[in-house]
Write an enzyme that holds these catalytic residues in place. Structure first.
Site, PDB file in Angstrom:
ATOM      1  N   SER A 126      -8.301  -5.406   4.313  1.00  0.00           N
ATOM      2  CA  SER A 126      -8.816  -5.137   2.966  1.00  0.00           C
ATOM      3  C   SER A 126      -9.067  -6.387   2.120  1.00  0.00           C
ATOM      4  CB  SER A 126      -7.869  -4.193   2.218  1.00  0.00           C
ATOM      5  OG  SER A 126      -7.767  -2.981   2.895  1.00  0.00           O
ATOM      6  N   GLU A 177     -11.638  -4.926  -6.197  1.00  0.00           N
ATOM      7  CA  GLU A 177     -12.142  -3.554  -6.001  1.00  0.00           C
ATOM      8  C   GLU A 177     -11.383  -2.525  -6.850  1.00  0.00           C
ATOM      9  OE1 GLU A 177     -14.645  -2.587  -3.659  1.00  0.00           O
ATOM     10  OE2 GLU A 177     -14.931  -4.744  -3.950  1.00  0.00           O
ATOM     11  N   ASN A 178     -10.146  -2.856  -7.206  1.00  0.00           N
ATOM     12  CA  ASN A 178      -9.288  -1.887  -7.893  1.00  0.00           C
ATOM     13  C   ASN A 178      -9.779  -1.487  -9.292  1.00  0.00           C
ATOM     14  OD1 ASN A 178      -6.162  -3.067  -6.394  1.00  0.00           O
ATOM     15  ND2 ASN A 178      -7.495  -1.379  -5.788  1.00  0.00           N
ATOM     16  N   TRP A 179     -10.733  -2.253  -9.854  1.00  0.00           N
ATOM     17  CA  TRP A 179     -11.297  -1.872 -11.162  1.00  0.00           C
ATOM     18  C   TRP A 179     -12.011  -0.535 -11.078  1.00  0.00           C
ATOM     19  CZ3 TRP A 179      -9.423  -4.507 -15.061  1.00  0.00           C
ATOM     20  CH2 TRP A 179      -9.078  -5.844 -14.892  1.00  0.00           C
ATOM     21  N   ARG A 213       0.261   9.428  -9.820  1.00  0.00           N
ATOM     22  CA  ARG A 213       0.124   8.169  -9.079  1.00  0.00           C
ATOM     23  C   ARG A 213       0.846   7.015  -9.778  1.00  0.00           C
ATOM     24  NH1 ARG A 213      -3.578   7.407  -5.380  1.00  0.00           N
ATOM     25  NH2 ARG A 213      -3.933   5.264  -6.007  1.00  0.00           N
ATOM     26  N   GLU A 264       0.981 -13.107  12.410  1.00  0.00           N
ATOM     27  CA  GLU A 264       1.386 -11.901  13.134  1.00  0.00           C
ATOM     28  C   GLU A 264       1.205 -10.748  12.143  1.00  0.00           C
ATOM     29  OE1 GLU A 264       2.461 -11.976  16.201  1.00  0.00           O
ATOM     30  OE2 GLU A 264       3.272 -13.988  16.502  1.00  0.00           O
ATOM     31  N   SER A 272      -6.694  -5.805  -6.486  1.00  0.00           N
ATOM     32  CA  SER A 272      -7.893  -6.400  -5.873  1.00  0.00           C
ATOM     33  C   SER A 272      -9.070  -6.305  -6.833  1.00  0.00           C
ATOM     34  CB  SER A 272      -8.229  -5.675  -4.570  1.00  0.00           C
ATOM     35  OG  SER A 272      -8.823  -4.424  -4.864  1.00  0.00           O
ATOM     36  N   ASP A 315       0.826  -1.210   0.000  1.00  0.00           N
ATOM     37  CA  ASP A 315       0.000   0.000   0.000  1.00  0.00           C
ATOM     38  C   ASP A 315       0.865   1.267   0.000  1.00  0.00           C
ATOM     39  OD1 ASP A 315      -2.306   1.472   0.039  1.00  0.00           O
ATOM     40  OD2 ASP A 315      -2.643   1.284   2.182  1.00  0.00           O
ATOM     41  N   GLY A 316       0.320   2.345  -0.585  1.00  0.00           N
ATOM     42  CA  GLY A 316       0.961   3.656  -0.471  1.00  0.00           C
ATOM     43  C   GLY A 316       1.705   4.144  -1.700  1.00  0.00           C
ATOM     44  N   ARG A 332       0.283   7.636  -2.459  1.00  0.00           N
ATOM     45  CA  ARG A 332       0.731   8.677  -1.514  1.00  0.00           C
ATOM     46  C   ARG A 332       2.210   9.001  -1.671  1.00  0.00           C
ATOM     47  NH1 ARG A 332      -1.886   5.788   3.420  1.00  0.00           N
ATOM     48  NH2 ARG A 332      -2.281   4.283   1.760  1.00  0.00           N
TER      49      ARG A 332
HETATM   50  C1  FPP Z   1      -1.787   0.139  -3.549  1.00  0.00           C
HETATM   51  O1  FPP Z   1      -1.287   1.447  -3.386  1.00  0.00           O
HETATM   52  C2  FPP Z   1      -1.089  -0.514  -4.637  1.00  0.00           C
HETATM   53  C3  FPP Z   1      -1.680  -1.110  -5.695  1.00  0.00           C
HETATM   54  C4  FPP Z   1      -3.143  -1.167  -5.909  1.00  0.00           C
HETATM   55  C5  FPP Z   1      -0.879  -1.712  -6.781  1.00  0.00           C
HETATM   56  C6  FPP Z   1       0.274  -2.542  -6.350  1.00  0.00           C
HETATM   57  C7  FPP Z   1       1.160  -2.702  -7.504  1.00  0.00           C
HETATM   58  C8  FPP Z   1       2.500  -2.645  -7.504  1.00  0.00           C
HETATM   59  C9  FPP Z   1       3.329  -2.540  -6.282  1.00  0.00           C
HETATM   60  C10 FPP Z   1       3.174  -2.680  -8.814  1.00  0.00           C
HETATM   61  C11 FPP Z   1       3.959  -3.913  -9.120  1.00  0.00           C
HETATM   62  C12 FPP Z   1       3.261  -5.191  -8.907  1.00  0.00           C
HETATM   63  C13 FPP Z   1       3.580  -6.347  -9.540  1.00  0.00           C
HETATM   64  C14 FPP Z   1       2.918  -7.602  -9.097  1.00  0.00           C
HETATM   65  C15 FPP Z   1       4.546  -6.453 -10.608  1.00  0.00           C
HETATM   66  P1  FPP Z   1      -2.249   2.679  -3.664  1.00  0.00           P
HETATM   67  O2  FPP Z   1      -2.116   3.073  -5.071  1.00  0.00           O
HETATM   68  O3  FPP Z   1      -3.629   2.308  -3.215  1.00  0.00           O
HETATM   69  O4  FPP Z   1      -1.652   3.786  -2.739  1.00  0.00           O
HETATM   70  P2  FPP Z   1      -2.459   4.932  -1.975  1.00  0.00           P
HETATM   71  O5  FPP Z   1      -3.318   4.250  -0.942  1.00  0.00           O
HETATM   72  O6  FPP Z   1      -1.385   5.768  -1.374  1.00  0.00           O
HETATM   73  O7  FPP Z   1      -3.264   5.673  -3.004  1.00  0.00           O
END
Ligand code: FPP
Length: 228
Positions: free
Chosen positions: A189, A61-63, A27, A200, A59, A14-15, A18
């Site tokens: 999530s 949800e990410n769509w 982003r 843990e 996820s 996550d993050g 940000r």
């Molecule tokens: C969540 O951060 C991150 C994601 C939804 C995407 C994760 C993907 C990668 C780390 C890229 C590489 C992955 C692979 C498997 C090659 P966010 O965008 O929700 O951050 P935020 O909460 O700060 O907005």
């Protein structure tokens, strides 16, 4: 220092957004940096004798995110699967995916299949990439498959136990010992709900693009402290 290394580590990455926002970047730049961080971490964990690494890449949800961001992520997955995991493959790690194919483009599916095919005989570890994944979906999906097998007489209701149920999940993986979620949010999530029953939890403040080998060592130290 002697301690029991977690067998299965799971990371909610996550993050990325940000991280980029703080630097006045788009982003998508955060995701690109996140992919670089994952490349390094995926090489490091197996050197630390972790056997299974699961990561939450996308996820169900990410769509709902902007089309531009979703398209960027899909292209980033394809590129990363092609270019970023040579070291992991060389270490003899098997790459698998958890999630559903529905909605994924043929190009993404092909890149996933190439990775799994190329590494299918590897025995030194497992890299489980959760893509188009939801934890409740996984449990429901397993439940439907089990109930079909009960109806068809393949198994008896009385045979259903946690071990058997595990085999009906997207992948038959060992339980998660350590769950890391970067970026300081204290939430699960909908990630690997079944597998993290006894895990843990560790919630470092750093955003995922800054999660490096040193941060991973801190997580292991935290586990060490929890063991006493
Ligand atoms: C969540 O951060 C991150 C994601 C939804 C995407 C994760 C993907 C990668 C780390 C890229 C590489 C992955 C692979 C498997 C090659 P966010 O965008 O929700 O951050 P935020 O909460 O700060 O907005």
């Amino acid at each position: 220092m002697k301690y029991k290394v977690p067998n299965h580590v799971a990371i909610i990455m996550d993050g990325n957004g940000r991280w980029a926002q703080k630097r006045n970047l788009k982003r998508t730049k955060g995701h690109q940096k996140g992919a670089e961080a994952l490349k390094k971490i995926s090489e490091y964990v197996y050197d630390k004798k972790v056997k299974v690494l699961s990561v939450f890449a996308f996820s169900t949800e990410n769509w709902k995110r902007d089309k531009e961001e979703v398209d960027y992520l899909m292209d980033l997955f394809i590129k990363s699967f092609k270019d970023n995991f040579d070291a992991v493959k060389k270490k003899g790690v098997k790459v698998i995916f958890s999630g559903v194919k529905e909605k994924l483009s043929n190009k993404v599916i092909k890149a996933m299949e190439d990775m799994t095919e190329e590494t299918k005989d590897n025995k030194n570890g497992i890299f489980n990439i959760c893509l188009n994944y939801g934890g409740q979906d996984e449990i429901l999906n397993a439940t439907k498959k089990i109930s079909k097998d009960v109806s068809n007489g393949v198994i008896n209701t009385d045979d259903i136990n946690p071990e058997l149920f595990n085999k009906y999940l997207f992948n038959d993986l060992p339980p998660i010992d350590l769950l890391i979620r970067t970026s300081g949010e204290y939430r699960i999530s909908n990630f690997m709900l079944w597998q993290m029953a006894y895990a843990e939890f560790y919630f470092p403040k750093v955003h995922f693009p800054d999660f490096n080998e040193e941060e991973f060592d801190k997580a292991l130290l935290y586990i060490f402290i929890c063991q006493y």
